[in-house]
Design a protein around this motif. Structure first.
Motif: not given
Length: 482
Positions: A83-85, A252-257, A319-324
């Protein structure tokens, strides 16, 4: 520690050429001599030939450099599992605890060096003498088990590095080969490239096997230092290029858990602790300093820099590639020659590093085996054991061809033991008879318990992921490039 150089120190080791036709040194002496090679550390300590030792700045550079291996490339995916946090906070906490455990090991080793009037104490010796100092008669009588246990985990760790390297080599070379027809000079166009399917990544692993067998025949530490320099330059250049790329065009990282479930978090734990596994470097590095009084400050500074780098690379990569994000961030780089060259540079560096990581378990196992046969069969047995060990790492990589799970499994099993479980217990056995405070005992016990929980849960989850029915044998490295 006293400044007298160890008989097995890297200065003398540089001149060593192994004589395969005579029984070699004991595993203990070889471990003392070669412990500087452990975990990405295999690199430059053998080349330190200044009799006066290294400066504080040189020690800091070695400590930071030796943590910049394959583990950092897998941290962005590990962050996705946490998770991002939770991920960055956990990396910060793990860096603090790992640094504290290194300080414990150094303090205990210094104590036994002064008590026994020895110039140098390696990890295994320190654990053995710590058990001898414990109030338990049973532990005193079985103190040698502690050294054997540390040796086992060191061998397991180094062989694990070799398995990780083979998976990394195969996956990155496969991606380069599959995309070679669509590779462009410009890195800024938005063309979609469909890679040309080639053979399975496990066949690439087998293709590397002959080259690895040739590399492990190198037993001269002077030659190893050249390989080390080549590996260091390749990885440093690659990491700089990767860092500048992932810092651009962050979506945009707002959708990351912010947090995840405990199942995926346990995979994060294994990969993260794998990255922090440089505890085998600490004692040899301290032994080579001109003034060891500065080493605690150097250790704290170095681990702070390492932790900050891990957090920055993992956060930016996620953040750059997120779920990929893939198991190695190199597999997310665009399909242009600049970033394809990064993969080739890392392949070169990892290929050179394989021989360095292999050196430690080979020089613990092979002398023990050779000393049990006549001189007539010594060379044949040496080569047989050497090639068998290389083949074993290749077979294990083929059986577990997912880089993310190999990192998590090796980190959970061996790195947890060496970095988190053993040092706090060593602190208790060393100082308990002198009257440790209940708070200090509780702190050490808590760290060991947390390390053991990570060991059990992380190992279970990694094995469970591997055994999932219908789970892909490998992570996708044949995806579409943008």
């Amino acid at each position: 520690m006293p400044k007298t150089q160890s008989a097995g120190g890297p200065q003398e080791a540089v001149e060593l050429k192994l004589d395969l036709r005579s029984p070699l040194q004991s595993a203990e002496k070889l471990q003392d001599k070669d412990s500087s090679f452990l975990e990405g550390s295999a690199s430059e300590l053998p080349g330190l030939e200044k009799t006066k030792g290294i400066t504080a700045f040189q020690a800091l550079i070695h400590l930071v450099k030796c943590n910049m291996g394959t583990g950092i490339l897998g941290l962005p995916l590990a962050l996705k599992n946490a998770g991002l946090l939770t991920g960055p906070l956990s990396l910060l906490a793990m860096g603090f605890v790992a640094c504290h455990c290194m300080h414990i090991l150094v303090r205990c080793a210094q104590r036994f060096c002064h008590r026994l009037n020895k110039p140098f104490m390696d990890y295994g010796d320190t654990v053995m003498h710590g058990l001898e100092a414990s109030p338990s008669t049973w532990l005193q009588n079985h103190a040698h088990w502690g050294r054997h246990m540390v040796t086992f985990f060191l061998i397991f760790t180094q062989m694990g590095f070799c398995c990780v390297y083979i998976v990394f080599l195969a996956d990155n070379l496969k991606q380069v080969v599959e995309a070679i027809n669509g590779t462009t000079i410009s890195c800024h166009n938005n063309e979609t490239v469909i890679p040309t399917p080639t053979m399975d990544s496990r066949l690439y692993m087998l293709a590397f096997l002959p080259f690895l067998m040739l590399l492990v025949l190198i037993q001269n530490l002077r030659v190893m230092s050249i390989l080390s320099m080549l590996a260091n330059v390749s990885m440093l250049v690659s990491l700089i290029i990767i860092s500048q790329y992932i810092a651009q065009d962050i979506p945009d990282p707002s959708q990351l858990p912010l947090t995840t479930s405990w199942e995926t978090y346990s995979l994060f734990f294994g990969t993260a602790i794998f990255s922090f596994e440089s505890i085998g470097l600490v004692l040899p590095l301290e032994n080579k300093m001109k003034d060891t009084r500065h080493f605690p400050a150097i250790l704290t500074s170095g681990m702070s820099i390492i932790t900050a780098l891990y957090i920055v690379i993992s956060v930016l990569g996620y953040l750059r590639f997120q779920n990929d994000i893939k198991a190695s961030i190199t597999l997310n780089l665009p399909n242009c020659w600049l970033y394809q060259s990064v993969k080739l540079l890392y392949i070169t560096g990892i290929l050179c590093s394989y021989a360095l990581q292999f050196y430690v378990p080979a020089e613990i196992i092979i002398p023990w085996a050779v000393s049990r046969v006549s001189k007539r069969w010594a060379l044949l047995l040496d080569l047989s054991v050497r090639f068998t060990m290389v083949s074993l790492t290749c077979i294990l990589a083929i059986l577990i061809p997912r880089l993310d799970l190999v990192l998590a499994l090796m980190g959970s099993v061996s790195s947890s033991a060496l970095a988190l479980i053993i040092p706090p217990l060593l602190d208790i056995t060393t100082y308990y008879s002198e009257g440790m405070s209940p708070l200090a005992i509780a702190k050490d016990a808590l760290i060991s318990i947390l390390g053991f929980v990570g060991f059990v849960v992380g190992t279970y989850q990694a094995l469970d992921e591997l055994m999932q029915p219908g789970h892909p044998a490998t992570f996708s490295n044949s995806t579409t490039f943008i």
